[in-house]
Scaffold this active site. Sequence first.
Site, PDB file in Angstrom:
ATOM      1  N   ASP A  13     -40.465   7.388  -2.676  1.00  0.00           N
ATOM      2  CA  ASP A  13     -40.671   6.331  -2.706  1.00  0.00           C
ATOM      3  C   ASP A  13     -40.369   5.527  -4.054  1.00  0.00           C
ATOM      4  O   ASP A  13     -40.972   5.683  -4.977  1.00  0.00           O
ATOM      5  CB  ASP A  13     -41.851   6.001  -2.328  1.00  0.00           C
ATOM      6  N   ASP A  72     -35.547   0.594  -2.244  1.00  0.00           N
ATOM      7  CA  ASP A  72     -36.624   1.192  -1.752  1.00  0.00           C
ATOM      8  C   ASP A  72     -36.430   2.299  -0.688  1.00  0.00           C
ATOM      9  O   ASP A  72     -36.043   2.074   0.186  1.00  0.00           O
ATOM     10  CB  ASP A  72     -37.598   0.337  -1.227  1.00  0.00           C
TER      11      ASP A  72
END
Length: 527
Positions: free
Chosen positions: A109, A303
């Site tokens: 992440d 992201d």
Amino acid sequence: MFSRRMCRLCSGDHFSGYKSGLTLTPAALFVLFTVFIQTLFSVCGATIIHLPLKYAVGVEKRPTGGEELKRAMRSIDPVTQRVVGISGEGYYLDVNVGTPPQKMQVLIDTGSSNFALAASPNPYISHYFHRENSSTYRATGETVYVPYTQGEWKGDLGVDAVTLDSLPNVTIHPNIAFITHSDSFFIPGADWQGIVGLAYQSIARPNSLVPFWDALHHEGDIEDVFSMQLCGSSHSHNPNTRGSKEGSMVLGGISEELYSGSILYTPIVKEMYYEVVITDILVGGESLKMDCKEYNYDKTIVDSGTTHLRLPTRVFLAVVNAIKRRIDFVEHPLLAVITDIFWTGDSLVCWGNLTEAFSLFPPVTLSLILAGSREKYFKLHLSPQYYLRYVEDNMNGVFGLHQTCLKFGISPSESGAVLGALLMESFYVVFDRKNRQIGFAATTCDPPDPNSPFINSSVDGPYTDGGNLTSCQYQRAIEEHSTLLIVTYVMGAICVVCVTPLVILFIQWQMQKCKKGRERIPNNDSR
């Protein structure tokens, strides 16, 4: 405060030793100036905003001479770590935690900075980390809570030894949150039991901890660069290879085998998330012609932990309307099944022929600032075979029907634009933290549908705009307020400097009046 000080100046107790023609020394002037500054800020103290300071971990002085050579010899060449992912459920890598090591799978992440592992049973995960079985586990006595756009968790903060299969001789000791409670965080059927946040330390909770990447960079002597090739879309529409989505994460640099052509970089404008700036969005080669600040309201981040390409709501609606205008619904009556809920991601559209489906949708293009320039930009062309995501159809094969169902992979956002995994699957992405930039290049992953007229997404440029593209960055309200506050303080200080001489003259005048008043009072002893 100031009026009380003036009354004390007129009392004989403090100034009985001063004579007529009193002058103030430089030291006295400095004291008075200090008093004015303190008074000014004490009045304004209620509106002061305390901004957090970033804590630098493990910053070393630059070595010289032989030390630099030794460091270069110690440095580890870029290594490739295999990652695995499932479309819509993210990508994960294997980590070995504790002594003896327990193998865990953690979601990659780049939109967060906490390293967290399940430390208690959960119905959606296959196993969890047993702290009591690790001799190197050390608790810090702190708890941490982290919410995401979807899901949240709470856990105990600790430290333990971590190794990677690709770096067996490197052991790091990052801060780890051991999850004891979660809500909508773990996904049913997912193969990961934790998350590794790769963003900057300033957004970690608490921001004094050592994130995974910071520990790997400093303790492992790894260059402050990593890159990703996510091939989740490569096999999405091939029934024989579904479930084998893989990718690569290169630690400490790039791999020329994972991209083709040139890598074009865009600057990281804020070291919190990996924040970049979109300068324009085009559909079918035609610009939306919106104020470029709207594309970045209130930020744009890269992201890997977000599935879709997410755009601010007004921009999202403009993109949908532009796509609709490019689709010929009259010539293709089957497109009548595309309803409004398809664009919101709440329904699927199924085709027997993917090549035909992809040919009906236009490419979507995002323009980004070119690193090192205010006037140049480059384009990321996102083909429809990437922004239309494959979804398994439970009715597939029933009654002899064999269709492929697609879901719209662009969605609205109330918290800024997010260049998620959908876009990252289209390109090779380099997170060059050392030079504060993110690079994009054409990926060598196989395209989802080799027969599509839009064979693959591409990187194009650079181009010259002629204007100042850095103005496209959205300025948050707190930054505007902080700037105004600084200007206010500066102006206040200037006013103090200008007024101080007048106040000094006034003080001297008052002291002269006090002295003359005392001289006119009769002396009782003379009677």
